[in-house]
Design a protein around this motif. Structure first.
Motif, PDB file in Angstrom:
ATOM      1  N   HIS A 266       0.791  -1.232   0.000  1.00  0.00           N
ATOM      2  CA  HIS A 266       0.000   0.000   0.000  1.00  0.00           C
ATOM      3  C   HIS A 266       0.826   1.286   0.000  1.00  0.00           C
ATOM      4  O   HIS A 266       0.352   2.320  -0.434  1.00  0.00           O
ATOM      5  CB  HIS A 266      -1.001  -0.013   1.161  1.00  0.00           C
ATOM      6  N   ARG A 267       2.069   1.270   0.467  1.00  0.00           N
ATOM      7  CA  ARG A 267       2.863   2.500   0.498  1.00  0.00           C
ATOM      8  C   ARG A 267       3.646   2.745  -0.790  1.00  0.00           C
ATOM      9  O   ARG A 267       4.190   3.820  -0.993  1.00  0.00           O
ATOM     10  CB  ARG A 267       3.842   2.468   1.667  1.00  0.00           C
ATOM     11  N   LEU A 268       3.732   1.752  -1.658  1.00  0.00           N
ATOM     12  CA  LEU A 268       4.536   1.863  -2.874  1.00  0.00           C
ATOM     13  C   LEU A 268       3.684   2.255  -4.080  1.00  0.00           C
ATOM     14  O   LEU A 268       2.465   2.126  -4.070  1.00  0.00           O
ATOM     15  CB  LEU A 268       5.253   0.537  -3.152  1.00  0.00           C
ATOM     16  N   PHE A 269       4.368   2.737  -5.119  1.00  0.00           N
ATOM     17  CA  PHE A 269       3.697   3.115  -6.366  1.00  0.00           C
ATOM     18  C   PHE A 269       3.955   2.049  -7.426  1.00  0.00           C
ATOM     19  O   PHE A 269       5.063   1.533  -7.552  1.00  0.00           O
ATOM     20  CB  PHE A 269       4.239   4.452  -6.880  1.00  0.00           C
TER      21      PHE A 269
ATOM     22  N   PRO B  62      11.941  10.168 -12.991  1.00  0.00           N
ATOM     23  CA  PRO B  62      11.758  11.376 -13.808  1.00  0.00           C
ATOM     24  C   PRO B  62      10.772  11.147 -14.947  1.00  0.00           C
ATOM     25  O   PRO B  62      10.758  10.077 -15.554  1.00  0.00           O
ATOM     26  CB  PRO B  62      13.172  11.643 -14.357  1.00  0.00           C
ATOM     27  N   GLY B  63       9.929  12.163 -15.187  1.00  0.00           N
ATOM     28  CA  GLY B  63       8.918  12.043 -16.239  1.00  0.00           C
ATOM     29  C   GLY B  63       7.595  11.479 -15.759  1.00  0.00           C
ATOM     30  O   GLY B  63       6.651  11.350 -16.527  1.00  0.00           O
ATOM     31  N   TYR B  64       7.512  11.139 -14.442  1.00  0.00           N
ATOM     32  CA  TYR B  64       6.288  10.580 -13.854  1.00  0.00           C
ATOM     33  C   TYR B  64       5.948  11.328 -12.573  1.00  0.00           C
ATOM     34  O   TYR B  64       6.810  11.958 -11.967  1.00  0.00           O
ATOM     35  CB  TYR B  64       6.469   9.092 -13.510  1.00  0.00           C
ATOM     36  N   PHE B  65       4.687  11.228 -12.154  1.00  0.00           N
ATOM     37  CA  PHE B  65       4.304  11.747 -10.846  1.00  0.00           C
ATOM     38  C   PHE B  65       3.409  10.710 -10.175  1.00  0.00           C
ATOM     39  O   PHE B  65       2.750   9.901 -10.842  1.00  0.00           O
ATOM     40  CB  PHE B  65       3.579  13.098 -10.964  1.00  0.00           C
ATOM     41  N   GLY B  66       3.408  10.704  -8.839  1.00  0.00           N
ATOM     42  CA  GLY B  66       2.665   9.706  -8.086  1.00  0.00           C
ATOM     43  C   GLY B  66       1.225  10.119  -7.819  1.00  0.00           C
ATOM     44  O   GLY B  66       0.966  11.256  -7.443  1.00  0.00           O
ATOM     45  N   VAL B  67       0.297   9.183  -8.025  1.00  0.00           N
ATOM     46  CA  VAL B  67      -1.118   9.402  -7.721  1.00  0.00           C
ATOM     47  C   VAL B  67      -1.556   8.310  -6.761  1.00  0.00           C
ATOM     48  O   VAL B  67      -1.504   7.118  -7.099  1.00  0.00           O
ATOM     49  CB  VAL B  67      -1.990   9.355  -9.002  1.00  0.00           C
ATOM     50  N   ARG B  68      -1.967   8.725  -5.561  1.00  0.00           N
ATOM     51  CA  ARG B  68      -2.425   7.734  -4.589  1.00  0.00           C
ATOM     52  C   ARG B  68      -3.914   7.487  -4.771  1.00  0.00           C
ATOM     53  O   ARG B  68      -4.697   8.414  -4.915  1.00  0.00           O
ATOM     54  CB  ARG B  68      -2.138   8.215  -3.163  1.00  0.00           C
ATOM     55  N   GLY B  69      -4.294   6.220  -4.794  1.00  0.00           N
ATOM     56  CA  GLY B  69      -5.695   5.853  -4.965  1.00  0.00           C
ATOM     57  C   GLY B  69      -6.149   4.937  -3.847  1.00  0.00           C
ATOM     58  O   GLY B  69      -5.350   4.510  -3.003  1.00  0.00           O
ATOM     59  N   LEU B  70      -7.438   4.607  -3.833  1.00  0.00           N
ATOM     60  CA  LEU B  70      -7.970   3.736  -2.789  1.00  0.00           C
ATOM     61  C   LEU B  70      -7.436   2.320  -2.926  1.00  0.00           C
ATOM     62  O   LEU B  70      -7.090   1.677  -1.947  1.00  0.00           O
ATOM     63  CB  LEU B  70      -9.504   3.724  -2.857  1.00  0.00           C
ATOM     64  N   GLU B  71      -7.346   1.816  -4.163  1.00  0.00           N
ATOM     65  CA  GLU B  71      -6.912   0.437  -4.371  1.00  0.00           C
ATOM     66  C   GLU B  71      -5.454   0.325  -4.775  1.00  0.00           C
ATOM     67  O   GLU B  71      -4.789  -0.638  -4.412  1.00  0.00           O
ATOM     68  CB  GLU B  71      -7.792  -0.226  -5.441  1.00  0.00           C
ATOM     69  N   VAL B  72      -4.970   1.298  -5.549  1.00  0.00           N
ATOM     70  CA  VAL B  72      -3.593   1.208  -6.035  1.00  0.00           C
ATOM     71  C   VAL B  72      -2.999   2.610  -6.171  1.00  0.00           C
ATOM     72  O   VAL B  72      -3.707   3.565  -6.481  1.00  0.00           O
ATOM     73  CB  VAL B  72      -3.523   0.453  -7.389  1.00  0.00           C
ATOM     74  N   ASN B  73      -1.708   2.723  -5.867  1.00  0.00           N
ATOM     75  CA  ASN B  73      -0.973   3.966  -6.103  1.00  0.00           C
ATOM     76  C   ASN B  73      -0.196   3.795  -7.400  1.00  0.00           C
ATOM     77  O   ASN B  73       0.538   2.825  -7.553  1.00  0.00           O
ATOM     78  CB  ASN B  73       0.002   4.247  -4.954  1.00  0.00           C
TER      79      ASN B  73
END
Length: 203
Positions: free
Chosen positions: A26-29, A49-60
């Protein structure tokens, strides 16, 4: 479950031989990229680089920045740092900085050139509009003549207008790369309220 092309499946909850990580702790992307028609997954602490993290309910997920010239972004369309040979301006990457901005090679950003700002629009009313004169590292020259008294480009039709005068900078800036803009002063002036010959001022 085999790691397939990956040396390990660190952080994976589910991992397949063909596609790598499918689900992460759950803490990883989850970072997914394509190689031809195949796609591979990997669990990472921070997005590359070139990406950004989006946290979701089921998956980041690590989501790709839309612009290929963006090195790191805050959201799909808002860049925070550009790749080499590109300059950042208002969340976008440019090969050449837009007009009225200058490239800053150290930060790879476009910064606004300091120019005297015209007096803001004011309805017909009493009052004084002053434009602050920035403290420069340059020596200013003498003031020029006052301009004609106008309001929105008209010389009549209002009781009060504005007149401006400008002075240039004589010496070069001490700071390398800094610009020395002209300095502007604006003051209230009295106009002809009624225009002769049927000429109309602003409503």
């Amino acid at each position: 479950v085999s790691a397939g092309l990956f040396e390990n499946c660190t952080g994976c909850v589910l991992c397949s031989e063909d596609n790598g990580c499918i689900t992460c702790h759950h803490r990883l992307f989850l970072l997914i990229w394509r190689d031809g028609i195949r796609q591979y997954g990997m669990c990472v602490h921070t997005c590359p680089p070139g990406y950004f993290g989006v946290r979701g309910l089921e998956v980041n997920r690590c989501t790709k920045c839309r612009s290929p010239s963006c090195e790191s972004c805050f959201s799909k369309d808002f860049c925070m740092k550009c790749k080499e040979k590109f300059y950042l301006h208002k969340g976008q990457c440019f090969r050449q900085c837009p007009p009225s901005t200058a490239a800053q090679p150290g930060t790879r950003e476009c910064q606004g050139k300091q120019r005297p700002r015209p007096a803001p629009h004011r309805p017909c009313q009493r009052g004084v509009v002053t434009v602050p004169v920035p403290a420069e590292t340059c020596e200013p020259g003498p003031w020029g003549e006052w301009s004609a008294c106008t309001h929105e480009g008209q010389t009549c039709g209002c009781k009060w207008g504005l007149e401006t005068r400008v002075r240039e900078v004589l010496g070069a800036p001490r700071e390398e790369g800094a610009s020395c803009p002209a300095l502007l002063e604006t003051r209230k002036c009295r106009m002809r309220k009624h225009c002769p010959g049927g000429e109309h001022g602003p409503p």
